[in-house]
Each structure stands twice: as structure tokens, then as C-alpha cells.
Design a protein around this motif. Structure first.
Motif, PDB file in Angstrom:
ATOM      1  N   GLY A   1      90.921  88.833 -14.886  1.00  0.00           N
ATOM      2  CA  GLY A   1      92.198  88.845 -15.642  1.00  0.00           C
ATOM      3  C   GLY A   1      91.843  87.931 -17.033  1.00  0.00           C
ATOM      4  O   GLY A   1      93.014  87.925 -17.652  1.00  0.00           O
ATOM      5  N   GLY A   2      91.209  86.928 -16.632  1.00  0.00           N
ATOM      6  CA  GLY A   2      91.050  85.912 -17.844  1.00  0.00           C
ATOM      7  C   GLY A   2      90.585  86.316 -19.158  1.00  0.00           C
ATOM      8  O   GLY A   2      90.566  87.730 -19.135  1.00  0.00           O
ATOM      9  N   GLY A   3      90.591  85.871 -20.098  1.00  0.00           N
ATOM     10  CA  GLY A   3      90.572  86.167 -21.526  1.00  0.00           C
ATOM     11  C   GLY A   3      90.910  85.095 -22.512  1.00  0.00           C
ATOM     12  O   GLY A   3      91.326  84.082 -22.564  1.00  0.00           O
ATOM     13  N   LEU A   4      90.679  85.590 -23.630  1.00  0.00           N
ATOM     14  CA  LEU A   4      91.109  84.640 -25.112  1.00  0.00           C
ATOM     15  C   LEU A   4      92.344  85.468 -25.524  1.00  0.00           C
ATOM     16  O   LEU A   4      92.261  86.721 -26.044  1.00  0.00           O
ATOM     17  N   VAL A   5      93.299  84.977 -25.737  1.00  0.00           N
ATOM     18  CA  VAL A   5      94.612  85.087 -26.220  1.00  0.00           C
ATOM     19  C   VAL A   5      95.020  84.303 -27.025  1.00  0.00           C
ATOM     20  O   VAL A   5      94.791  83.012 -27.202  1.00  0.00           O
ATOM     21  N   GLN A   6      96.250  84.722 -27.774  1.00  0.00           N
ATOM     22  CA  GLN A   6      96.920  83.687 -28.798  1.00  0.00           C
ATOM     23  C   GLN A   6      98.443  83.111 -28.188  1.00  0.00           C
ATOM     24  O   GLN A   6      98.626  83.652 -27.090  1.00  0.00           O
ATOM     25  N   ALA A   7      98.783  81.974 -28.482  1.00  0.00           N
ATOM     26  CA  ALA A   7      99.939  81.500 -28.377  1.00  0.00           C
ATOM     27  C   ALA A   7     101.065  82.286 -28.211  1.00  0.00           C
ATOM     28  O   ALA A   7     101.407  83.278 -29.151  1.00  0.00           O
ATOM     29  N   GLY A   8     101.771  82.351 -27.189  1.00  0.00           N
ATOM     30  CA  GLY A   8     102.813  83.173 -26.909  1.00  0.00           C
ATOM     31  C   GLY A   8     102.587  84.552 -26.250  1.00  0.00           C
ATOM     32  O   GLY A   8     103.412  85.502 -25.967  1.00  0.00           O
ATOM     33  N   ASP A   9     101.227  84.843 -26.158  1.00  0.00           N
ATOM     34  CA  ASP A   9     100.747  86.034 -25.419  1.00  0.00           C
ATOM     35  C   ASP A   9     101.087  85.958 -23.903  1.00  0.00           C
ATOM     36  O   ASP A   9     101.335  84.824 -23.318  1.00  0.00           O
ATOM     37  N   SER A  10     100.752  86.906 -23.255  1.00  0.00           N
ATOM     38  CA  SER A  10     100.530  86.998 -21.684  1.00  0.00           C
ATOM     39  C   SER A  10      99.368  87.372 -21.344  1.00  0.00           C
ATOM     40  O   SER A  10      98.636  87.997 -21.787  1.00  0.00           O
ATOM     41  N   LEU A  11      99.179  87.109 -19.857  1.00  0.00           N
ATOM     42  CA  LEU A  11      97.978  87.282 -19.156  1.00  0.00           C
ATOM     43  C   LEU A  11      98.345  87.429 -17.724  1.00  0.00           C
ATOM     44  O   LEU A  11      99.192  86.793 -17.160  1.00  0.00           O
ATOM     45  N   ARG A  12      97.833  88.414 -16.956  1.00  0.00           N
ATOM     46  CA  ARG A  12      97.816  88.540 -15.588  1.00  0.00           C
ATOM     47  C   ARG A  12      96.284  88.133 -14.893  1.00  0.00           C
ATOM     48  O   ARG A  12      95.624  88.964 -15.177  1.00  0.00           O
ATOM     49  N   LEU A  13      96.661  87.389 -14.198  1.00  0.00           N
ATOM     50  CA  LEU A  13      95.138  87.066 -13.290  1.00  0.00           C
ATOM     51  C   LEU A  13      95.750  87.675 -11.907  1.00  0.00           C
ATOM     52  O   LEU A  13      96.765  87.607 -11.333  1.00  0.00           O
ATOM     53  N   SER A  14      94.541  88.099 -11.408  1.00  0.00           N
ATOM     54  CA  SER A  14      94.251  88.394 -10.039  1.00  0.00           C
ATOM     55  C   SER A  14      93.168  87.780  -9.236  1.00  0.00           C
ATOM     56  O   SER A  14      92.075  87.575  -9.713  1.00  0.00           O
ATOM     57  N   CYS A  15      93.519  87.783  -7.821  1.00  0.00           N
ATOM     58  CA  CYS A  15      92.632  87.123  -6.877  1.00  0.00           C
ATOM     59  C   CYS A  15      92.511  88.097  -5.771  1.00  0.00           C
ATOM     60  O   CYS A  15      93.644  88.432  -5.003  1.00  0.00           O
ATOM     61  N   ALA A  16      91.274  88.586  -5.498  1.00  0.00           N
ATOM     62  CA  ALA A  16      91.144  89.681  -4.382  1.00  0.00           C
ATOM     63  C   ALA A  16      90.382  88.721  -3.273  1.00  0.00           C
ATOM     64  O   ALA A  16      89.362  88.279  -3.469  1.00  0.00           O
ATOM     65  N   ALA A  17      90.812  88.906  -2.143  1.00  0.00           N
ATOM     66  CA  ALA A  17      90.403  88.114  -1.053  1.00  0.00           C
ATOM     67  C   ALA A  17      89.808  89.052   0.045  1.00  0.00           C
ATOM     68  O   ALA A  17      90.246  90.265   0.145  1.00  0.00           O
ATOM     69  N   SER A  18      88.688  88.585   0.733  1.00  0.00           N
ATOM     70  CA  SER A  18      88.012  89.285   1.661  1.00  0.00           C
ATOM     71  C   SER A  18      87.539  88.355   2.669  1.00  0.00           C
ATOM     72  O   SER A  18      87.242  87.144   2.468  1.00  0.00           O
ATOM     73  N   GLY A  19      87.097  88.853   3.930  1.00  0.00           N
ATOM     74  CA  GLY A  19      86.576  88.091   4.830  1.00  0.00           C
ATOM     75  C   GLY A  19      87.527  86.998   5.534  1.00  0.00           C
ATOM     76  O   GLY A  19      87.274  86.259   6.328  1.00  0.00           O
TER      77      GLY A  19
END
Length: 123
Positions: free
Chosen positions: A8-26
């Protein structure tokens, strides 16, 4: 073998939104507290947010309060970080982390780390 895969990471401009996710296993996901940390270039890794096993206890670093929201889905073994009103100072590699409790994680007692995902916020 425990695996934590962020996305979910990336390059955005100030004021924008991002949603990060973490998938766990094991691991038995619901038995652990989860957290997000970040590390900016030239700086030490910093705690961002943590959530308890059930989601009933949540902690944030002051600089993201009111802008970031951590959540988890124990059925899907995922933890997310919704990041709104992003600022250039939020630029960092964001990593998810696993620990027994939120208090232990905040004190640096992390059992497992993900590889991280880059978030870059331009001004």
C-alpha cells in the motif's frame, strides 16, 4: 515461519491519503498485538501506532493522532494503517511489527518485523 508482508505504500502529495496493509502468516494472529513503525532517512525507527489483540486498546504517537487510524481483522490476519492528511514529514519506510502486548511493543520489545513499504509525501 512467521511472515509479515506490507503493501500500500507509494508516492503521494501532501494532504492525500494512503492505506497500508500487513498480511501475517505463520503465527496465531489473534494472540498478538500488532503495530506500525516508521523510519525516515537518517533517523531512528519510530513507533507510529499499536493495537491490542482484540483491538480494544490502541496507541498512537502524538504526531499522527487524528490523522492515522490503525485497525485489524483477526479473521483475515491483517493489520491496516489508514493515513489521512499526509505531510512531507510522514515520508518513511513503514513496517509492521508483532509483539505480545501494545505496552511491550511501544517499549521496543518486538518479536517479528516486516520488510517495510515506502511512503513518500511530496510538498
Amino acid at each position: 515461519q512467521v511472515q509479515l508482508v506490507e503493501s500500500g505504500g507509494g508516492l503521494v502529495q501532501a494532504g492525500d491519503s494512503l492505506r497500508l496493509s500487513c498480511a501475517a502468516s505463520g503465527l496465531t494472529f489473534s494472540s498478538y498485538a500488532m503495530a506500525w513503525f516508521r523510519q525516515a532517512p537518517g533517523k531512528e525507527r519510530e513507533f507510529v501506532a499499536a493495537i491490542s489483540r482484540s483491538g480494544g486498546r490502541i496507541n498512537y504517537v502524538d504526531s499522527v493522532k487524528g490523522r492515522f487510524t490503525i485497525s485489524r481483522d483477526n479473521a483475515k490476519n491483517t493489520v491496516s494503517l489508514q493515513m489521512n492528511s499526509l505531510k512531507p514529514e510522514d515520508t518513511a519506510v513503514y513496517s509492521c511489527a508483532v509483539g505480545w502486548t501494545t505496552a511491550e511493543i511501544i517499549n521496543g520489545d518486538v518479536r517479528y518485523w516486516g520488510q517495510g513499504t515506502q511512503v513518500t509525501v511530496s510538498s
